[in-house]
Design a protein around this motif. Structure first.
Motif, PDB file in Angstrom:
ATOM      1  N   ASN A 110       0.922  -1.388   0.259  1.00 50.52           N
ATOM      2  CA  ASN A 110      -0.335   0.170  -0.076  1.00 50.52           C
ATOM      3  C   ASN A 110       0.877   1.096   0.107  1.00 50.52           C
ATOM      4  O   ASN A 110       0.395   2.674  -0.359  1.00 50.52           O
ATOM      5  CB  ASN A 110      -0.774   0.116   1.171  1.00 50.52           C
ATOM      6  CG  ASN A 110      -0.050  -0.238   2.629  1.00 50.52           C
ATOM      7  OD1 ASN A 110       1.025   0.103   2.222  1.00 50.52           O
ATOM      8  ND2 ASN A 110      -1.516   0.218   3.757  1.00 50.52           N
ATOM      9  N   ASN A 111       1.797   1.140  -0.460  1.00 47.99           N
ATOM     10  CA  ASN A 111       2.765   2.191  -0.126  1.00 47.99           C
ATOM     11  C   ASN A 111       2.169   2.744  -0.837  1.00 47.99           C
ATOM     12  O   ASN A 111       1.679   2.461  -2.671  1.00 47.99           O
ATOM     13  CB  ASN A 111       4.550   1.846  -0.720  1.00 47.99           C
ATOM     14  CG  ASN A 111       5.493   2.988  -0.290  1.00 47.99           C
ATOM     15  OD1 ASN A 111       4.977   3.940  -0.825  1.00 47.99           O
ATOM     16  ND2 ASN A 111       6.482   2.552   0.431  1.00 47.99           N
ATOM     17  N   ASP A 112       2.602   4.503  -1.349  1.00 45.69           N
ATOM     18  CA  ASP A 112       1.718   5.779  -2.276  1.00 45.69           C
ATOM     19  C   ASP A 112       3.068   5.922  -3.277  1.00 45.69           C
ATOM     20  O   ASP A 112       2.634   6.126  -4.141  1.00 45.69           O
ATOM     21  CB  ASP A 112       1.993   6.530  -1.308  1.00 45.69           C
ATOM     22  CG  ASP A 112       1.304   8.155  -2.302  1.00 45.69           C
ATOM     23  OD1 ASP A 112      -0.149   8.027  -2.835  1.00 45.69           O
ATOM     24  OD2 ASP A 112       1.101   8.688  -2.580  1.00 45.69           O
ATOM     25  N   ILE A 113       4.733   5.410  -3.014  1.00 45.08           N
ATOM     26  CA  ILE A 113       5.160   5.092  -4.501  1.00 45.08           C
ATOM     27  C   ILE A 113       4.761   4.593  -5.458  1.00 45.08           C
ATOM     28  O   ILE A 113       5.400   5.091  -6.398  1.00 45.08           O
ATOM     29  CB  ILE A 113       6.572   4.829  -3.506  1.00 45.08           C
ATOM     30  CG1 ILE A 113       7.565   5.458  -4.601  1.00 45.08           C
ATOM     31  CG2 ILE A 113       6.348   3.561  -3.632  1.00 45.08           C
ATOM     32  CD1 ILE A 113       9.078   5.038  -4.398  1.00 45.08           C
ATOM     33  N   PHE A 114       3.978   3.895  -5.553  1.00 40.67           N
ATOM     34  CA  PHE A 114       3.140   2.665  -6.629  1.00 40.67           C
ATOM     35  C   PHE A 114       2.334   3.404  -7.515  1.00 40.67           C
ATOM     36  O   PHE A 114       1.904   3.274  -8.488  1.00 40.67           O
ATOM     37  CB  PHE A 114       2.485   1.262  -6.198  1.00 40.67           C
ATOM     38  CG  PHE A 114       3.686   0.559  -5.151  1.00 40.67           C
ATOM     39  CD1 PHE A 114       4.557   0.074  -6.207  1.00 40.67           C
ATOM     40  CD2 PHE A 114       3.372   0.035  -3.953  1.00 40.67           C
ATOM     41  CE1 PHE A 114       5.586  -0.792  -5.695  1.00 40.67           C
ATOM     42  CE2 PHE A 114       3.960  -0.946  -3.681  1.00 40.67           C
ATOM     43  CZ  PHE A 114       5.184  -1.460  -4.516  1.00 40.67           C
ATOM     44  N   ASN A 115       1.355   4.717  -6.814  1.00 37.72           N
ATOM     45  CA  ASN A 115       0.647   5.390  -7.533  1.00 37.72           C
ATOM     46  C   ASN A 115       1.393   6.409  -8.590  1.00 37.72           C
ATOM     47  O   ASN A 115       0.656   7.065  -9.519  1.00 37.72           O
ATOM     48  CB  ASN A 115      -0.290   5.966  -6.836  1.00 37.72           C
ATOM     49  CG  ASN A 115      -1.494   4.804  -5.757  1.00 37.72           C
ATOM     50  OD1 ASN A 115      -1.857   3.807  -6.166  1.00 37.72           O
ATOM     51  ND2 ASN A 115      -1.369   5.281  -4.256  1.00 37.72           N
ATOM     52  N   LYS A 116       2.873   6.879  -8.555  1.00 33.35           N
ATOM     53  CA  LYS A 116       3.345   7.522  -9.040  1.00 33.35           C
ATOM     54  C   LYS A 116       5.059   7.163  -9.533  1.00 33.35           C
ATOM     55  O   LYS A 116       5.242   7.792 -10.091  1.00 33.35           O
ATOM     56  CB  LYS A 116       3.675   8.685  -8.210  1.00 33.35           C
ATOM     57  CG  LYS A 116       4.685   8.387  -7.332  1.00 33.35           C
ATOM     58  CD  LYS A 116       4.346   9.740  -6.053  1.00 33.35           C
ATOM     59  CE  LYS A 116       5.461   9.207  -4.660  1.00 33.35           C
ATOM     60  NZ  LYS A 116       5.256  10.502  -3.728  1.00 33.35           N
ATOM     61  N   SER A 117       4.536   6.074  -9.791  1.00 33.70           N
ATOM     62  CA  SER A 117       5.996   5.360 -10.244  1.00 33.70           C
ATOM     63  C   SER A 117       5.519   4.108 -11.929  1.00 33.70           C
ATOM     64  O   SER A 117       5.086   3.499 -11.416  1.00 33.70           O
ATOM     65  CB  SER A 117       6.745   4.272  -9.064  1.00 33.70           C
ATOM     66  OG  SER A 117       7.088   5.765  -8.650  1.00 33.70           O
ATOM     67  N   ASP A 118       5.846   4.238 -12.777  1.00 29.15           N
ATOM     68  CA  ASP A 118       6.406   3.007 -13.411  1.00 29.15           C
ATOM     69  C   ASP A 118       7.742   2.615 -13.096  1.00 29.15           C
ATOM     70  O   ASP A 118       7.348   1.263 -13.216  1.00 29.15           O
ATOM     71  CB  ASP A 118       6.709   3.752 -14.990  1.00 29.15           C
ATOM     72  CG  ASP A 118       5.082   4.265 -15.270  1.00 29.15           C
ATOM     73  OD1 ASP A 118       4.627   3.632 -15.274  1.00 29.15           O
ATOM     74  OD2 ASP A 118       5.428   5.114 -17.040  1.00 29.15           O
TER      75      ASP A 118
END
Length: 236
Positions: A110-118
């Protein structure tokens, strides 16, 4: 919902790896014996016989050929090693954890980094007074990297050269990315790695520390290839 699978490669069986979260999946490489419920690179389509030269890349090949068919193109796939695990944040210095403390600091889905990273890469090593190419030649005592660049397609070749003239290395052959980008990466790196291996064998370069020279070559390419993307972030 976006799925996350991180394959933790190892050349030995460690029971402690079975305590990792379920999205961090142990993958046994090489000649070691593993429990029947473990994934190993000897099943399915594989290049396990090359493990002593390719290191974790035989595991990445196995994942490419045997696992991504069960994932969607925008699901997340990545890798780590039995001694090098992703953490959930960025740290300015190396950290020492007890196992319980380490477990609570491991990367979480659930780390938010996945929502803004390819792409997610490891914090880089930055060389102060030398390029990546010069560092490789100093460490490995060979010009193999300079020679093997020529096995890449022309457009890739020039971009890779530019990267090697810089001083920032994303180490450990570690990344997390979307499945469709992982496929593109594999389609480029494995034909190139095969040519690199043939070059190394022809010139008898795979000896002692350099037995894994093809993997060291591939580390420099992996650092370059994932560094290209604009939607990229870093973790420790």
């Amino acid at each position: 919902m976006q799925k996350l699978e991180i394959y933790c490669t190892t050349i030995k069986y460690y029971k402690i790896l079975e305590k990792l979260p379920s999205y961090i999946i142990p993958l046994g490489l090489g000649e070691e014996s593993y429990p029947k419920d473990w994934l190993t690179e000897k099943s399915g389509e594989n290049i396990s016989s090359l493990n002593k030269y390719y290191a974790e890349f035989t595991g990445l090949y196995w994942v490419w050929k045997n696992r991504i068919q069960n994932l969607n193109k925008d699901d997340l796939i990545g890798n780590c090693h039995n001694r090098v695990l992703w953490l959930n944040n960025i740290y300015s210095e190396k950290q020492k954890f007890s196992f319980s403390n380490l477990y609570s600091n491991l990367l979480k889905p659930n780390n938010d980094i996945f929502n803004k990273s390819d792409v997610i890469q490891v914090q880089p090593i930055i060389f102060e007074k030398k390029s990546l190419l010069l560092d490789f030649e100093e460490v490995h005592k060979t010009s193999a990297l300079k020679e093997c660049i020529n096995y890449l397609d022309f457009s890739e070749r020039n971009k890779f050269k530019n990267h090697l003239n810089n001083n920032k290395l994303y180490p450990h052959n570690m990344f997390i990315t979307k499945v469709h980008l992982f496929e593109r990466y594999c389609e480029i790196i494995f034909p190139w790695l095969d040519k690199c291996f043939k070059y190394c064998k022809e010139y008898n370069l795979c000896n002692n520390y350099n037995t894994r020279l093809p993997a060291f070559l591939a580390e420099r390419f992996t650092s370059y290839w994932f560094d290209q993307f604009e939607k990229k972030n870093l973790l420790s």
